[in-house]
Design an enzyme around this catalytic site. Sequence first.
Site, PDB file in Angstrom:
ATOM      1  N   CYS A  31       0.847  -1.195   0.000  1.00 33.14           N
ATOM      2  CA  CYS A  31       0.000   0.000   0.000  1.00 33.14           C
ATOM      3  C   CYS A  31       0.879   1.239   0.000  1.00 33.14           C
ATOM      4  O   CYS A  31       1.897   1.304   0.701  1.00 33.14           O
ATOM      5  CB  CYS A  31      -0.991  -0.018   1.157  1.00 33.14           C
ATOM      6  SG  CYS A  31      -0.437   0.798   2.647  1.00 33.14           S
ATOM      7  N   GLU A  32       0.482   2.195  -0.814  1.00 33.52           N
ATOM      8  CA  GLU A  32       1.319   3.380  -0.967  1.00 33.52           C
ATOM      9  C   GLU A  32       1.201   4.327   0.231  1.00 33.52           C
ATOM     10  O   GLU A  32       1.983   5.256   0.344  1.00 33.52           O
ATOM     11  CB  GLU A  32       0.988   4.108  -2.281  1.00 33.52           C
ATOM     12  CG  GLU A  32      -0.382   4.729  -2.344  1.00 33.52           C
ATOM     13  CD  GLU A  32      -0.664   5.333  -3.713  1.00 33.52           C
ATOM     14  OE1 GLU A  32      -0.020   4.941  -4.693  1.00 33.52           O
ATOM     15  OE2 GLU A  32      -1.543   6.203  -3.786  1.00 33.52           O
ATOM     16  N   HIS A  33       0.253   4.090   1.109  1.00 28.33           N
ATOM     17  CA  HIS A  33       0.099   4.978   2.267  1.00 28.33           C
ATOM     18  C   HIS A  33       0.998   4.579   3.426  1.00 28.33           C
ATOM     19  O   HIS A  33       1.446   5.432   4.179  1.00 28.33           O
ATOM     20  CB  HIS A  33      -1.361   4.987   2.742  1.00 28.33           C
ATOM     21  CG  HIS A  33      -2.289   5.537   1.711  1.00 28.33           C
ATOM     22  ND1 HIS A  33      -3.567   5.069   1.533  1.00 28.33           N
ATOM     23  CD2 HIS A  33      -2.102   6.499   0.781  1.00 28.33           C
ATOM     24  CE1 HIS A  33      -4.136   5.732   0.542  1.00 28.33           C
ATOM     25  NE2 HIS A  33      -3.272   6.594   0.065  1.00 28.33           N
ATOM     26  N   HIS A  34       1.228   3.268   3.592  1.00 27.92           N
ATOM     27  CA  HIS A  34       2.003   2.813   4.743  1.00 27.92           C
ATOM     28  C   HIS A  34       3.203   1.944   4.364  1.00 27.92           C
ATOM     29  O   HIS A  34       3.958   1.523   5.239  1.00 27.92           O
ATOM     30  CB  HIS A  34       1.110   2.003   5.686  1.00 27.92           C
ATOM     31  CG  HIS A  34      -0.120   2.736   6.121  1.00 27.92           C
ATOM     32  ND1 HIS A  34      -1.342   2.596   5.491  1.00 27.92           N
ATOM     33  CD2 HIS A  34      -0.306   3.635   7.111  1.00 27.92           C
ATOM     34  CE1 HIS A  34      -2.229   3.368   6.079  1.00 27.92           C
ATOM     35  NE2 HIS A  34      -1.629   4.011   7.068  1.00 27.92           N
ATOM     36  N   GLN A  94      -5.585  -0.300  -3.641  1.00 30.63           N
ATOM     37  CA  GLN A  94      -6.278  -1.412  -4.301  1.00 30.63           C
ATOM     38  C   GLN A  94      -7.208  -0.934  -5.422  1.00 30.63           C
ATOM     39  O   GLN A  94      -7.331  -1.579  -6.463  1.00 30.63           O
ATOM     40  CB  GLN A  94      -7.057  -2.210  -3.246  1.00 30.63           C
ATOM     41  CG  GLN A  94      -7.611  -3.517  -3.790  1.00 30.63           C
ATOM     42  CD  GLN A  94      -8.313  -4.334  -2.717  1.00 30.63           C
ATOM     43  OE1 GLN A  94      -7.903  -4.342  -1.567  1.00 30.63           O
ATOM     44  NE2 GLN A  94      -9.372  -5.020  -3.090  1.00 30.63           N
ATOM     45  N   HIS A 106      -5.352  -6.172   4.082  1.00 29.73           N
ATOM     46  CA  HIS A 106      -4.334  -5.126   4.175  1.00 29.73           C
ATOM     47  C   HIS A 106      -3.660  -5.153   5.540  1.00 29.73           C
ATOM     48  O   HIS A 106      -4.320  -4.992   6.559  1.00 29.73           O
ATOM     49  CB  HIS A 106      -4.987  -3.753   3.946  1.00 29.73           C
ATOM     50  CG  HIS A 106      -5.443  -3.551   2.529  1.00 29.73           C
ATOM     51  ND1 HIS A 106      -4.887  -2.623   1.690  1.00 29.73           N
ATOM     52  CD2 HIS A 106      -6.386  -4.193   1.808  1.00 29.73           C
ATOM     53  CE1 HIS A 106      -5.476  -2.684   0.502  1.00 29.73           C
ATOM     54  NE2 HIS A 106      -6.394  -3.624   0.553  1.00 29.73           N
ATOM     55  N   CYS A 154      -1.919  -2.957   6.800  1.00 23.86           N
ATOM     56  CA  CYS A 154      -2.043  -1.674   7.505  1.00 23.86           C
ATOM     57  C   CYS A 154      -3.339  -1.606   8.310  1.00 23.86           C
ATOM     58  O   CYS A 154      -3.449  -0.815   9.240  1.00 23.86           O
ATOM     59  CB  CYS A 154      -1.908  -0.490   6.546  1.00 23.86           C
ATOM     60  SG  CYS A 154      -3.126  -0.427   5.236  1.00 23.86           S
TER      61      CYS A 154
END
Length: 186
Positions: free
Chosen positions: A75-78, A116, A144, A146
């Site tokens: 995931c690009e956020h975490h 996603q 996920h 995260c």
Amino acid sequence: MTLSLPQHYREILKGLGEDPEREGLLDTPQRAAKAMQYLCHGYSQSVDEVVNGALFASDNDEMVIVADIELYSLCEHHLLPFIGKAHVAYIPTGKVLGLSKIARIVDMFARRLQIQENLTREIADAVQRVTQAAGVAVVIEARHMCMMMRGVEKQNSTMHTSVMLGAFRDSSTTRQEFLQLIGRSK
Ligand SMILES: [Zn+2]
């Protein structure tokens, strides 16, 4: 001066309060950098390269489904993994894709930093562009890390995303057939 990826990992270890000189961590920056590069190797690939001309003339105009394609992404956020399955279908109009190519397209986009929703869309658009199909459907179900390891710590929630193009969007019969075949309809 810019730091190399291993040097950045060394700084991260220090930032976490660790001692990068202790024995167990000596090679960690190198290893972590190599692992991360592998997990993101999709950046150095293109759809045309992955497909590599494996498009074959065919009279088949029935739905082609590749279900349960294993999927590993970050995931690009975490920068934490999300793991699951992709189901891809298309309705050919004269050309079919080599069997393994759908899975390789999924992999190419998954091996980048993603969310996603975008991953689902990018796979659908690529299959559409390559095959010029009458319709493309992509469903992804993933868990996920995260969500599971931090934040709300929801261990059992699976995220479902779908993108329906062409006939899968226009015809509920076609859509239902697909969802039924992948075991997703009541
Ligand atoms: Zn995340």
